[in-house]
Motif scaffolding. Sequence first.
Motif, PDB file in Angstrom:
ATOM      1  N   ASP A  47       0.848  -1.187   0.000  1.00 48.69           N
ATOM      2  CA  ASP A  47       0.000   0.000   0.000  1.00 48.69           C
ATOM      3  C   ASP A  47       0.899   1.259   0.000  1.00 48.69           C
ATOM      4  O   ASP A  47       1.919   1.284   0.692  1.00 48.69           O
ATOM      5  CB  ASP A  47      -0.849  -0.069   1.290  1.00 48.69           C
ATOM      6  CG  ASP A  47      -1.592   1.196   1.556  1.00 48.69           C
ATOM      7  OD1 ASP A  47      -2.586   1.427   0.876  1.00 48.69           O
ATOM      8  OD2 ASP A  47      -1.162   1.962   2.448  1.00 48.69           O
ATOM      9  N   PRO A  48       0.540   2.319  -0.770  1.00 46.40           N
ATOM     10  CA  PRO A  48       1.408   3.504  -0.869  1.00 46.40           C
ATOM     11  C   PRO A  48       1.711   4.161   0.482  1.00 46.40           C
ATOM     12  O   PRO A  48       2.823   4.662   0.691  1.00 46.40           O
ATOM     13  CB  PRO A  48       0.632   4.462  -1.768  1.00 46.40           C
ATOM     14  CG  PRO A  48      -0.426   3.651  -2.420  1.00 46.40           C
ATOM     15  CD  PRO A  48      -0.637   2.407  -1.633  1.00 46.40           C
ATOM     16  N   VAL A  49       0.736   4.155   1.419  1.00 49.60           N
ATOM     17  CA  VAL A  49       0.990   4.774   2.740  1.00 49.60           C
ATOM     18  C   VAL A  49       2.059   3.962   3.489  1.00 49.60           C
ATOM     19  O   VAL A  49       3.006   4.516   4.052  1.00 49.60           O
ATOM     20  CB  VAL A  49      -0.304   4.872   3.578  1.00 49.60           C
ATOM     21  CG1 VAL A  49      -0.002   5.330   4.994  1.00 49.60           C
ATOM     22  CG2 VAL A  49      -1.298   5.800   2.916  1.00 49.60           C
ATOM     23  N   ALA A  50       1.935   2.635   3.458  1.00 50.63           N
ATOM     24  CA  ALA A  50       2.924   1.778   4.140  1.00 50.63           C
ATOM     25  C   ALA A  50       4.297   1.976   3.509  1.00 50.63           C
ATOM     26  O   ALA A  50       5.325   1.973   4.197  1.00 50.63           O
ATOM     27  CB  ALA A  50       2.494   0.320   4.048  1.00 50.63           C
ATOM     28  N   LYS A  51       4.300   2.192   2.185  1.00 50.62           N
ATOM     29  CA  LYS A  51       5.571   2.425   1.489  1.00 50.62           C
ATOM     30  C   LYS A  51       6.206   3.723   1.987  1.00 50.62           C
ATOM     31  O   LYS A  51       7.397   3.770   2.273  1.00 50.62           O
ATOM     32  CB  LYS A  51       5.305   2.501  -0.017  1.00 50.62           C
ATOM     33  CG  LYS A  51       6.387   1.825  -0.846  1.00 50.62           C
ATOM     34  CD  LYS A  51       6.054   1.880  -2.309  1.00 50.62           C
ATOM     35  CE  LYS A  51       5.599   0.538  -2.829  1.00 50.62           C
ATOM     36  NZ  LYS A  51       5.158   0.551  -4.200  1.00 50.62           N
ATOM     37  N   SER A  52       5.393   4.793   2.118  1.00 49.92           N
ATOM     38  CA  SER A  52       5.979   6.061   2.593  1.00 49.92           C
ATOM     39  C   SER A  52       6.443   5.935   4.035  1.00 49.92           C
ATOM     40  O   SER A  52       7.449   6.527   4.417  1.00 49.92           O
ATOM     41  CB  SER A  52       5.016   7.242   2.548  1.00 49.92           C
ATOM     42  OG  SER A  52       3.982   7.065   1.720  1.00 49.92           O
ATOM     43  N   ILE A  53       5.708   5.178   4.851  1.00 49.89           N
ATOM     44  CA  ILE A  53       6.120   4.991   6.248  1.00 49.89           C
ATOM     45  C   ILE A  53       7.372   4.117   6.292  1.00 49.89           C
ATOM     46  O   ILE A  53       8.243   4.286   7.144  1.00 49.89           O
ATOM     47  CB  ILE A  53       4.971   4.344   7.067  1.00 49.89           C
ATOM     48  CG1 ILE A  53       3.796   5.314   7.191  1.00 49.89           C
ATOM     49  CG2 ILE A  53       5.445   3.912   8.451  1.00 49.89           C
ATOM     50  CD1 ILE A  53       2.523   4.693   7.775  1.00 49.89           C
TER      51      ILE A  53
ATOM     52  N   GLY B  24      -4.430   3.728  14.144  1.00 44.03           N
ATOM     53  CA  GLY B  24      -4.744   3.371  15.530  1.00 44.03           C
ATOM     54  C   GLY B  24      -4.130   4.354  16.516  1.00 44.03           C
ATOM     55  O   GLY B  24      -4.813   4.844  17.434  1.00 44.03           O
ATOM     56  N   ALA B  25      -2.841   4.680  16.319  1.00 47.96           N
ATOM     57  CA  ALA B  25      -2.160   5.557  17.279  1.00 47.96           C
ATOM     58  C   ALA B  25      -2.654   6.985  17.184  1.00 47.96           C
ATOM     59  O   ALA B  25      -2.974   7.620  18.198  1.00 47.96           O
ATOM     60  CB  ALA B  25      -0.648   5.513  17.029  1.00 47.96           C
ATOM     61  N   ILE B  26      -2.745   7.490  15.963  1.00 48.52           N
ATOM     62  CA  ILE B  26      -3.099   8.902  15.800  1.00 48.52           C
ATOM     63  C   ILE B  26      -4.534   9.163  16.259  1.00 48.52           C
ATOM     64  O   ILE B  26      -4.801  10.161  16.930  1.00 48.52           O
ATOM     65  CB  ILE B  26      -2.868   9.361  14.325  1.00 48.52           C
ATOM     66  CG1 ILE B  26      -1.374   9.328  14.007  1.00 48.52           C
ATOM     67  CG2 ILE B  26      -3.472  10.730  14.054  1.00 48.52           C
ATOM     68  CD1 ILE B  26      -0.488  10.282  14.769  1.00 48.52           C
ATOM     69  N   SER B  27      -5.450   8.247  15.970  1.00 47.07           N
ATOM     70  CA  SER B  27      -6.827   8.527  16.415  1.00 47.07           C
ATOM     71  C   SER B  27      -6.930   8.468  17.937  1.00 47.07           C
ATOM     72  O   SER B  27      -7.653   9.260  18.540  1.00 47.07           O
ATOM     73  CB  SER B  27      -7.868   7.653  15.718  1.00 47.07           C
ATOM     74  OG  SER B  27      -7.501   6.325  15.825  1.00 47.07           O
ATOM     75  N   ALA B  28      -6.159   7.562  18.592  1.00 45.69           N
ATOM     76  CA  ALA B  28      -6.184   7.514  20.066  1.00 45.69           C
ATOM     77  C   ALA B  28      -5.604   8.817  20.647  1.00 45.69           C
ATOM     78  O   ALA B  28      -6.143   9.368  21.621  1.00 45.69           O
ATOM     79  CB  ALA B  28      -5.391   6.306  20.565  1.00 45.69           C
ATOM     80  N   ILE B  29      -4.532   9.320  20.057  1.00 47.12           N
ATOM     81  CA  ILE B  29      -3.918  10.560  20.561  1.00 47.12           C
ATOM     82  C   ILE B  29      -4.850  11.757  20.312  1.00 47.12           C
ATOM     83  O   ILE B  29      -5.037  12.610  21.183  1.00 47.12           O
ATOM     84  CB  ILE B  29      -2.524  10.769  19.920  1.00 47.12           C
ATOM     85  CG1 ILE B  29      -1.564   9.674  20.426  1.00 47.12           C
ATOM     86  CG2 ILE B  29      -1.971  12.163  20.219  1.00 47.12           C
ATOM     87  CD1 ILE B  29      -0.247   9.575  19.694  1.00 47.12           C
TER      88      ILE B  29
ATOM     89  N   ALA C 111       5.151   9.285  12.991  1.00 48.39           N
ATOM     90  CA  ALA C 111       5.692  10.493  12.347  1.00 48.39           C
ATOM     91  C   ALA C 111       4.872  10.813  11.097  1.00 48.39           C
ATOM     92  O   ALA C 111       4.489  11.967  10.862  1.00 48.39           O
ATOM     93  CB  ALA C 111       7.163  10.274  11.984  1.00 48.39           C
ATOM     94  N   TYR C 112       4.567   9.791  10.314  1.00 51.17           N
ATOM     95  CA  TYR C 112       3.777   9.993   9.095  1.00 51.17           C
ATOM     96  C   TYR C 112       2.399  10.547   9.449  1.00 51.17           C
ATOM     97  O   TYR C 112       1.947  11.544   8.894  1.00 51.17           O
ATOM     98  CB  TYR C 112       3.642   8.656   8.339  1.00 51.17           C
ATOM     99  CG  TYR C 112       2.755   8.756   7.128  1.00 51.17           C
ATOM    100  CD1 TYR C 112       3.271   9.090   5.884  1.00 51.17           C
ATOM    101  CD2 TYR C 112       1.378   8.539   7.237  1.00 51.17           C
ATOM    102  CE1 TYR C 112       2.449   9.199   4.776  1.00 51.17           C
ATOM    103  CE2 TYR C 112       0.544   8.655   6.130  1.00 51.17           C
ATOM    104  CZ  TYR C 112       1.082   8.978   4.901  1.00 51.17           C
ATOM    105  OH  TYR C 112       0.262   9.092   3.816  1.00 51.17           O
ATOM    106  N   GLY C 113       1.729   9.896  10.403  1.00 55.65           N
ATOM    107  CA  GLY C 113       0.366  10.303  10.768  1.00 55.65           C
ATOM    108  C   GLY C 113       0.331  11.704  11.357  1.00 55.65           C
ATOM    109  O   GLY C 113      -0.558  12.496  11.024  1.00 55.65           O
TER     110      GLY C 113
ATOM    111  N   GLU D   7       0.781  14.267   8.671  1.00 56.13           N
ATOM    112  CA  GLU D   7      -0.460  14.348   7.881  1.00 56.13           C
ATOM    113  C   GLU D   7      -1.477  15.265   8.550  1.00 56.13           C
ATOM    114  O   GLU D   7      -2.277  15.899   7.902  1.00 56.13           O
ATOM    115  CB  GLU D   7      -1.098  12.954   7.776  1.00 56.13           C
ATOM    116  CG  GLU D   7      -0.478  12.057   6.739  1.00 56.13           C
ATOM    117  CD  GLU D   7      -0.958  12.408   5.346  1.00 56.13           C
ATOM    118  OE1 GLU D   7      -0.088  12.816   4.556  1.00 56.13           O
ATOM    119  OE2 GLU D   7      -2.162  12.324   5.088  1.00 56.13           O
ATOM    120  N   LYS D   8      -1.461  15.270   9.901  1.00 60.61           N
ATOM    121  CA  LYS D   8      -2.436  16.067  10.666  1.00 60.61           C
ATOM    122  C   LYS D   8      -1.927  17.482  10.935  1.00 60.61           C
ATOM    123  O   LYS D   8      -2.511  18.227  11.700  1.00 60.61           O
ATOM    124  CB  LYS D   8      -2.738  15.381  12.008  1.00 60.61           C
ATOM    125  CG  LYS D   8      -3.330  13.993  11.851  1.00 60.61           C
ATOM    126  CD  LYS D   8      -4.757  14.065  11.369  1.00 60.61           C
ATOM    127  CE  LYS D   8      -5.380  12.684  11.283  1.00 60.61           C
ATOM    128  NZ  LYS D   8      -6.794  12.716  10.975  1.00 60.61           N
ATOM    129  N   GLY D   9      -0.766  17.803  10.393  1.00 57.42           N
ATOM    130  CA  GLY D   9      -0.268  19.179  10.496  1.00 57.42           C
ATOM    131  C   GLY D   9       0.626  19.450  11.697  1.00 57.42           C
ATOM    132  O   GLY D   9       0.904  20.613  12.008  1.00 57.42           O
TER     133      GLY D   9
END
Length: 325
Positions: free
Chosen positions: A126-132, A156-161, A194-196, A199-201
């Motif tokens: 998946d492209p996201v997994a590739k960038s990560i 999972g991590a970013i939504s919990a944070i 770091a990626y997530g 993405e959220k700014g």
Amino acid sequence: MGERGLISRILCPKFGGYLTFGTLESGVVSAPGQPTIKDLLNLYHFRQLGPDTKVFGIIGKPVGHSKSPILYNEAFKSAGFNGVYVHLLVDDIASFLQTYSSTDFAGFSCTIPHKEAAVKCCDEVDPVAKSIGAVNCIIRRPNDAKIFGCNTDYVGAISAIEDGLRGIFIQPGSPLANKLFVIIGAGGAGKALAYGAKEKGARVVIANRTYENLLKLVGADAITLADLNNFRPEDGMILANTTSIGMQPKVDETPISKHALSSYALVFDAVYTPKITRLLREAEESGAKIVTGLEMFIGQAFEQYERFTGLPAPKELFRKVMSKY
Ligand SMILES: NC(=O)c1ccc[n+]([C@@H]2O[C@H](COP(=O)([O-])OP(=O)(O)OC[C@H]3O[C@@H](n4cnc5c(N)ncnc54)[C@H](OP(=O)(O)O)[C@@H]3O)[C@@H](O)[C@H]2O)c1
């Protein structure tokens, strides 16, 4: 024999075995690696396993601590899905995937230390997994047995944070936007966060034991672990530990000194055994909001379950099962 041989004992009815050994009491074995009868029946649902049962598992080293088999096997049973989920202690993921290449092995979760190597082992990523640069979920296509890798850790991590931050900051869009997000660790989980966060700014800074491993990461500032303890405070900082420091059995360890924690509004720990690590305990004592690795674990498992089974994740059941830990 031992932890590596456990799957041959559990999967016996799938592959035509006549009998398997189960012990009456945990630890009281006649040969290493024998499961208890209780686990065979109640955790792996041994009596329901047969030739058509699909096998899933968590690839890692160490892996025995993972709660994934408890979670997925309970969910498979409640949905009437013919699958079983096992621990897979793996030294070399490439040779493991070459060996276990049949469609009987329908999907894998991937944990420490194999997430980065997994990217190169998949037929499609998946492209996201590739960038990560990390894969934590592998699905085998039933028609041609090719494997597809993706990353469910960052969601999972970013939504919990974000859920944790919503109780502290009221702002439009993601509460991570414009915040300083400090990550300890630059492995699979570190890169996913770091990626997530980017993405959220958020502005991302990563500290790692091996400084050279940081140089491969783009778009984040790099600091050493020692720099962490003298970090210049700024409002609303967020800290995330993504190393295995503090994981059982080394529960006395922590990646950062307690005095440095007072600068953070929220502290997250990816380690989830124990649920409250020394880092989280000291962060709470220092006045920070805490988010546990268990919340990330449940969030990333929702998406994996849906990819494994094609069924909606039983979210309430997941929460109920994990609330016991
Ligand atoms: N809650 C969840 O759902 C969830 C999901 C994924 C991962 N996790 C947890 O997150 C942790 C990392 O997993 P991962 O898959 O990202 O592993 P990984 O890819 O192998 O990365 C491990 C990271 O930890 C660092 N590290 C390991 N031991 C260390 C030590 N003694 N001192 C300082 N740094 C150390 C490594 O630094 P070097 O680069 O120097 O080796 C690397 O940055 C594990 O504890 C895992 O259980 C939890």
